[in-house]
Design a protein around this motif. Structure first.
Motif, PDB file in Angstrom:
ATOM      1  N   GLU A 174       0.830  -1.197   0.000  1.00  0.00           N
ATOM      2  CA  GLU A 174       0.000   0.000   0.000  1.00  0.00           C
ATOM      3  C   GLU A 174       0.867   1.251   0.000  1.00  0.00           C
ATOM      4  O   GLU A 174       0.453   2.301  -0.475  1.00  0.00           O
ATOM      5  CB  GLU A 174      -0.895   0.048   1.239  1.00  0.00           C
ATOM      6  CG  GLU A 174      -2.090  -0.877   1.205  1.00  0.00           C
ATOM      7  CD  GLU A 174      -1.831  -2.124   2.014  1.00  0.00           C
ATOM      8  OE1 GLU A 174      -2.732  -2.548   2.747  1.00  0.00           O
ATOM      9  OE2 GLU A 174      -0.712  -2.669   1.914  1.00  0.00           O
ATOM     10  N   LEU A 175       2.034   1.156   0.594  1.00  0.00           N
ATOM     11  CA  LEU A 175       2.830   2.352   0.839  1.00  0.00           C
ATOM     12  C   LEU A 175       4.243   2.151   0.314  1.00  0.00           C
ATOM     13  O   LEU A 175       4.855   1.112   0.512  1.00  0.00           O
ATOM     14  CB  LEU A 175       2.874   2.614   2.357  1.00  0.00           C
ATOM     15  CG  LEU A 175       3.744   3.753   2.853  1.00  0.00           C
ATOM     16  CD1 LEU A 175       3.253   5.091   2.318  1.00  0.00           C
ATOM     17  CD2 LEU A 175       3.733   3.769   4.389  1.00  0.00           C
ATOM     18  N   LEU A 176       4.721   3.181  -0.368  1.00  0.00           N
ATOM     19  CA  LEU A 176       6.102   3.148  -0.852  1.00  0.00           C
ATOM     20  C   LEU A 176       6.852   4.273  -0.148  1.00  0.00           C
ATOM     21  O   LEU A 176       6.408   5.423  -0.138  1.00  0.00           O
ATOM     22  CB  LEU A 176       6.109   3.380  -2.365  1.00  0.00           C
ATOM     23  CG  LEU A 176       7.342   2.949  -3.140  1.00  0.00           C
ATOM     24  CD1 LEU A 176       7.570   1.465  -3.012  1.00  0.00           C
ATOM     25  CD2 LEU A 176       7.179   3.330  -4.616  1.00  0.00           C
ATOM     26  N   LEU A 177       7.972   3.930   0.452  1.00  0.00           N
ATOM     27  CA  LEU A 177       8.792   4.916   1.132  1.00  0.00           C
ATOM     28  C   LEU A 177      10.094   5.061   0.349  1.00  0.00           C
ATOM     29  O   LEU A 177      10.713   4.065  -0.010  1.00  0.00           O
ATOM     30  CB  LEU A 177       9.109   4.461   2.565  1.00  0.00           C
ATOM     31  CG  LEU A 177       7.894   4.152   3.440  1.00  0.00           C
ATOM     32  CD1 LEU A 177       8.348   3.590   4.789  1.00  0.00           C
ATOM     33  CD2 LEU A 177       7.048   5.379   3.656  1.00  0.00           C
ATOM     34  N   ALA A 178      10.489   6.293   0.123  1.00  0.00           N
ATOM     35  CA  ALA A 178      11.728   6.528  -0.619  1.00  0.00           C
ATOM     36  C   ALA A 178      12.593   7.490   0.170  1.00  0.00           C
ATOM     37  O   ALA A 178      12.186   8.636   0.433  1.00  0.00           O
ATOM     38  CB  ALA A 178      11.404   7.095  -2.003  1.00  0.00           C
ATOM     39  N   ASP A 179      13.753   7.018   0.554  1.00  0.00           N
ATOM     40  CA  ASP A 179      14.692   7.835   1.335  1.00  0.00           C
ATOM     41  C   ASP A 179      15.751   8.392   0.397  1.00  0.00           C
ATOM     42  O   ASP A 179      16.652   7.667  -0.026  1.00  0.00           O
ATOM     43  CB  ASP A 179      15.323   6.980   2.429  1.00  0.00           C
ATOM     44  CG  ASP A 179      16.199   7.798   3.372  1.00  0.00           C
ATOM     45  OD1 ASP A 179      16.757   7.206   4.316  1.00  0.00           O
ATOM     46  OD2 ASP A 179      16.328   9.024   3.172  1.00  0.00           O
ATOM     47  N   GLU A 180      15.625   9.661   0.051  1.00  0.00           N
ATOM     48  CA  GLU A 180      16.560  10.308  -0.869  1.00  0.00           C
ATOM     49  C   GLU A 180      16.762   9.464  -2.125  1.00  0.00           C
ATOM     50  O   GLU A 180      17.877   9.094  -2.459  1.00  0.00           O
ATOM     51  CB  GLU A 180      17.915  10.545  -0.193  1.00  0.00           C
ATOM     52  CG  GLU A 180      17.864  11.318   1.099  1.00  0.00           C
ATOM     53  CD  GLU A 180      17.867  12.827   0.876  1.00  0.00           C
ATOM     54  OE1 GLU A 180      17.772  13.263  -0.300  1.00  0.00           O
ATOM     55  OE2 GLU A 180      17.970  13.575   1.851  1.00  0.00           O
ATOM     56  N   PRO A 181      15.719   9.142  -2.838  1.00  0.00           N
ATOM     57  CA  PRO A 181      15.832   8.209  -3.957  1.00  0.00           C
ATOM     58  C   PRO A 181      16.725   8.690  -5.087  1.00  0.00           C
ATOM     59  O   PRO A 181      17.202   7.896  -5.883  1.00  0.00           O
ATOM     60  CB  PRO A 181      14.393   8.026  -4.426  1.00  0.00           C
ATOM     61  CG  PRO A 181      13.711   9.291  -4.015  1.00  0.00           C
ATOM     62  CD  PRO A 181      14.349   9.700  -2.734  1.00  0.00           C
ATOM     63  N   THR A 182      16.935   9.993  -5.158  1.00  0.00           N
ATOM     64  CA  THR A 182      17.792  10.499  -6.239  1.00  0.00           C
ATOM     65  C   THR A 182      19.093  11.055  -5.703  1.00  0.00           C
ATOM     66  O   THR A 182      19.889  11.626  -6.458  1.00  0.00           O
ATOM     67  CB  THR A 182      17.055  11.610  -7.009  1.00  0.00           C
ATOM     68  OG1 THR A 182      16.758  12.691  -6.095  1.00  0.00           O
ATOM     69  CG2 THR A 182      15.758  11.098  -7.611  1.00  0.00           C
TER      70      THR A 182
END
Lengths: 254, 816
Positions: A174-182
């Motif tokens: 349900e949830l996508l977490l992105a930690d500094e993806p770029t």
């Protein structure tokens, strides 16, 4: 009524994330990493979490993902209180409901691209056939199906991040977490990844983005949560949308 | 970005603190140079886990090395060292006190060649009973203290007699203690009844001690002696001497003659020399040495292996930090110094604690080995307590120096890259294969992981292999020695013997009436299954210069169960069996013939079997018919008795003795087995347990190190949904493949080691052994014992696996 004059509203039924008075301290006597944070993220929303180094962004992300526990307060994700779950239950919860994309990809160098993507499905007990089919679908969607038998060391940064995104999506969380993806990518590649994330959100994926890049937040996030010294100082909705955050945010000013 | 918080900006509690040092880095003078190194070391020591692992490894390895060296030292001429340490008596002179005054005895101290003397101690030979049964004759001496300039008696248990009715026995407490004691022998507090003297006094055992040359069977207070002398027995005293020259029998005879010359004629009643004691102890020592040395070497090799692996791994794991130090200005020399210091301080702590632990562990082990070697006591030599920690510390520095020098030569960028670079090219095929197998994913990941670090995996495999080899070897050796003990002492086939135990017998042997009484007593017992009378005498055999001890059985002896090395037990007239010493002395082989002169007849006999009877004395066994003249009453040796299954031995003995009567000089007893096998088996158990524990701790340390190295990967697994139970399974599986390979190595190695050791021990005991002594590993048993490798590995991996399972994912992900 909060100190900024915001009104506290009860959580909406389709909130994917709900923080209520969450505090996280790493050391007794030291300032907390997060202080009395309350936060809502609705289903299908893209929320950017911004703040200077040491403001508590990663801590917040860790608590949402169940990678760490709050010192006080409650954390509800996908309708389930996770701050009281044991490690085993948290692991199961993560496998099924949360996908995580890390700044430095965190791929396993000993495994092929395909095996990296398959891993969360295997840990969750998905059947071999279904897992492989889902992995193939995601690799094609990410445009890296021809690299399925390659090892991460042979891929570019952008390709590795695509693998990481595929891995994060394999269990349809349900949830996508992105930690500094770029954060570890060049500008052009970063923009590619950003577009990819926006496409995912357009398809209904709820996304929380931790970034220090205001341009990224402005371009892809509907709302920004600003943290300073562990406190939410701003939860404005971006781009002229209604100030829905005022209903959902409490916390003192830094 | 700040170095103090790591290059990623993430919080890292273990980061190097270099603020003060950095300012002085590259500065002038040794103080600033050392200051920078000291600061860097202090920051590095905050890595408590790694410091703990290094300290623990050195503790276990140093303790193993200390114990190993102590055992090697203990096995090196133990009698010679103990004789010197205990100021053993070259000669024990028995003197008729009625013919020599105390002054005359005292004057012998100044005889030319006497370097030390002690005595006179009153001595008496008593007839003893223990638990209502004849206990044989004991020579007791009255001494007020165990110490002295000659024959320093070492107290092993209890206390020296300090009052009436107290006795200290020469030997060790049971079960199966001391020379001449049978199973279930006297313990502290046991009561020995003295028969044959007025009042039949009782003596309570208050201690056990060791006289290196066994100058007495026991000691009482001087005041006790008067009550122990049988009516009509001569007053005797004992003088103990050390001489300038007493290296061989000729010198001993000359020394005794010199002392005798200053005493009245006829005063000297007898003399015993240290050479006899040495020959007896040397036999046991030579037998013990192979397996003690084997365990000592296993322990040392394992210690070296584990230290080298862990220390070099610890430095390599720190390459990233080395890069950080260089990037802020540390010189290569400072980097090397900082890293040697990083491993050196916890290693030093581990070595210091380890040498203490090794000394403490050595106490029970050396106590057992002293008993087996027949010496008073053995200690860890001082040099072992210096060499073991010094050697381990030197090995640590050596293992750290290579990687540290290499790191010092790398540029900062190279060191950082080496510390953070993905492991490419190793283990890929294993992971691919594991992914294809239909195994639970954590199992597949765990099984494939060791191939990514082949060097560390090999060392871990070796440690487990050593430990498993020791365990399997120990079990096999226990079985082999148990079979040897049963075969030599006939404890299972001949649980009862009738021997001459008291006065009324004599050189003429049992009378016809006494023989009839023994036979009647045995026939009256429902528990009697077999019995045969054994006679023994010296005979001459063609081609053998020395006397041969011949044993003649008057009756069916096929049930007695002598261990057969080759051939078979005699089954017809004219056939004999011999021991290995006989074959060696005669040059004959089984199947050969020889001529035996029994004194009354000269007979030709055929050797049909070689029996297991360790002795340097040639022996020959046959029927009374084959060896005429041997089976006479004056050559009576004993009656061997076999019991029906289920018969209570103690009750049987009581019943036979009751039938024989208390006045009979002949009594039923249990065979007196020596303590050698009991102590050897106990020592084997203790040593193998220690080696297995050391191996398990070695595995624990390497798995802990691997877990710490891979903690970031563990964080990734957890973030992807790996549950704690799956993490534990995966970590334990890291060790499964090495353990299985170790088992495959350990099993045949242990079998070979057991066979070689038994043969080496037998060779030292001047005997061959039946094949059954080494055929102690059935395929099923060997397969089961091989599980020892898995048990050791799993036990060692469980703790770090639990730690890995419990670690918070966020904490693990923050680790570098």
């Amino acid at each position: 009524m909060g100190p900024m004059g915001q009104q506290h509203a009860p959580g909406a039924p389709d909130d994917v994330i709900r923080f209520d008075g969450v505090t996280k301290s790493y050391q007794a006597g030291a300032p907390p990493a997060l202080a009395d944070v309350s936060l809502r993220v609705a289903a299908g929303e893209v929320a950017a979490v911004m703040g200077p180094s040491g403001s508590g962004k990663s801590t917040l992300l860790n608590l949402v993902a169940g990678l760490d526990r709050p010192t006080s307060g409650t954390v509800t994700v996908a309708g389930r209180r996770i701050d009281t779950l044991g490690e085993g239950a948290l692991a199961r919860f993560r496998a099924r409901h949360v996908g995580i994309i890390f700044q430095f990809f965190n791929l396993l160098d000993d495994l092929t691209v395909e095996d990296n993507v398959l891993l969360p499905a295997q840990l969750a007990g998905t059947s071999r056939r279904r897992a492989r089919a889902r992995a193939a679908e995601l690799l094609e969607r990410m445009g890296i199906e021809r690299h399925r038998d390659d090892y991460p060391a042979r891929l570019s940064g952008g390709q590795r991040q695509r693998v990481a995104i595929a891995r994060a999506l394999v269990n349809s969380p349900e949830l996508l977490l992105a930690d500094e993806p770029t954060g570890a990518l060049d500008t052009a590649t970063g923009q590619e990844i950003g577009r990819l994330l926006r496409e995912l959100n357009a398809a209904g994926q709820t996304l929380v983005l931790v970034t220090h890049d205001p341009a990224l937040a402005q371009r892809y996030a509907a709302r920004t949560v600003r943290l300073v010294d562990g406190r939410v100082v701003d939860g404005r909705v971006m781009s002229g949308q209604a100030e829905l955050a005022a209903d959902a945010i409490t916390g003192g000013r830094a | 970005m700040s170095v103090g918080t790591g290059l990623t900006g993430r919080h890292d509690a273990g980061a190097t603190r270099v603020d003060g040092g950095a300012a002085r880095t590259g500065g002038t003078g040794p103080r600033s140079w050392l200051g920078a190194v000291r600061t860097a070391t202090g920051g590095m020591l905050r890595h408590k886990v790694q410091a703990f692992v290094i300290g623990m490894v050195l503790l276990v390895s140093t303790a193993s090395a200390t114990l190993g060296l102590a055992l090697l030292a203990a096995s090196n001429s133990p009698f010679t060292h103990a004789f010197a340490a205990q100021r053993g008596a070259d000669v024990a002179l028995t003197v008729n006190t009625a013919k020599a005054t105390s002054a005359e005895l005292a004057s012998t101290r100044s005889v030319r060649g006497v370097t030390a003397a002690t005595g006179p101690f009153a001595v008496a030979t008593i007839q003893a009973q223990f638990q209502g049964q004849p206990f044989g004759q004991l020579t007791l001496a009255g001494r007020s203290s165990p110490g002295g300039p000659v024959d320093d008696v070492v107290l092993n248990a209890g206390h020296w007699p300090d009052g009436p009715g107290q006795l200290v026995l020469n030997g060790t407490p049971g079960p199966g203690p001391g020379p001449g004691y049978g199973p279930g022998g006297p313990q502290l507090g046991s009561v020995i009844q003295v028969t044959g003297v007025p009042g039949k006094p009782s003596l309570t055992v208050v201690g056990f001690a060791n006289s290196i040359t066994s100058t007495a069977d026991g000691w009482v207070t001087p005041g006790e002696m008067a009550a122990l002398r049988a009516p009509g027995a001569p007053l005797s005293s004992q003088m103990l001497y050390r001489f300038t020259s007493a290296g061989d029998y000729a010198q001993i005879r000359a020394d005794v003659a010199a002392v005798s010359r200053v005493l009245p004629a006829g005063a000297v009643a007898g003399a015993g020399s240290w050479l006899t004691a040495e020959a007896r102890a040397g036999g046991n020592s030579a037998i013990m040495e192979p397996f003690v040395v084997a365990f000592a070497l296993i322990g040392l090799a394992m210690a070296v292996l584990i230290v080298a692996n862990v220390i070099s791994g610890a430095v390599i794991a720190g390459y990233y930090r080395i890069g950080v130090l260089k990037s802020i200005g540390f010189t290569p020399g400072q980097v090397v110094a900082a890293y040697l210091s990083r491993v050196g301080w916890p290693a030093l702590g581990g070595c210091l604690v380890g040498v203490v632990a090794g000394n403490l562990l050595a106490v029970p082990v050396l106590h057992k080995s002293a008993g087996a070697y027949g010496v008073g006591s053995q200690q860890v030599p001082l040099w072992a307590s210096v060499v073991a920690p010094g050697g381990m510390l030197a090995l640590t520095m050596l293992a750290a120096l290579g990687p540290a020098l290499r790191a010092g030569r790398l540029s900062a960028a190279q060191a950082i890259a080496a510390g953070r670079a993905p492991r490419t090219g190793r283990g890929y095929a294993a992971h691919r294969l594991a992914a294809r197998l239909r195994l639970p994913r954590p199992v597949g990941l765990g099984l494939a992981a060791p191939l990514a670090r082949p060097a560390r995996t090999l060392v871990t495999l070796a440690a487990v292999a050593f430990g498993a080899t020791a365990v399997i070897f120990a079990v096999g050796l226990h079985s082999s020695l148990s079979r040897a003990a049963a075969s030599q002492e006939l404890t299972t086939t001949v649980p009862v013997q009738i021997q001459e135990m008291g006065p009324g017998g004599g050189p003429q042997g049992p009378t016809a009436a006494q023989t009839a009484a023994m036979t009647a007593a045995l026939r009256a017992q429902p528990g009697t299954a077999h019995y045969v009378t054994l006679y023994g005498n010296g005979v001459k055999v063609t081609g053998i210069a020395q006397n041969v001890r011949a044993f003649a059985f008057d009756g069916d002896s096929s049930w007695t169960g002598y261990g057969i090395v080759t051939g078979h037990w005699y089954s017809a007239p004219g056939q004999v069996d011999v021991n290995t010493a006989f074959l060696n002395a005669s040059g004959l082989a089984v199947g050969g013939t020889t001529t035996v002169n029994t004194g009354t007849a000269q007979v030709t006999v055929r050797i049909v079997g070689e029996v297991f009877q360790p002795s340097s004395e040639p022996r020959l066994y046959g029927s009374a018919q084959t060896l005429p003249g041997v089976a006479t009453s004056q050559n009576f040796w004993q009656v061997d008795v076999g019991l029906r299954p289920g018969t209570n031995t103690a009750a049987y003995i009581r019943s036979v003795n009751s039938a024989l009567g208390s006045s009979s000089p002949y009594a039923a007893v249990t065979p007196s087995g020596g303590q050698f096998y009991v102590i050897a088996i106990a020592l084997i158990g203790l040593l193998s347990l220690m080696v297995a524990i050391a191996a398990g701790l070695g595995v624990l340390n390497t798995v802990l190190m691997t877990t710490r190295d891979r903690v970031h990967d563990l964080g990734i697994f957890k973030s992807l949904g790996m549950r704690p139970g799956q993490v534990l399974t995966m970590v334990v599986c890291w060790i499964v493949v090495p353990a299985v390979l170790a088992a495959a190595i350990a099993a045949p190695a242990a079998v070979a080691l057991n066979t070689a050791t038994i043969h080496a021990m037998a060779s030292s005991a001047h005997t061959d052994v039946p094949a059954s002594f080494t055929a102690v590993f059935s395929p099923a048993r060997l397969a089961l014992l091989s599980l020892a490798a898995l048990v050791i590995a799993a036990a060692g991996a469980l703790l770090p696996a639990s730690w890995a399972a419990r670690a918070r994912p966020a904490t693990a992900l923050r680790a570098e």
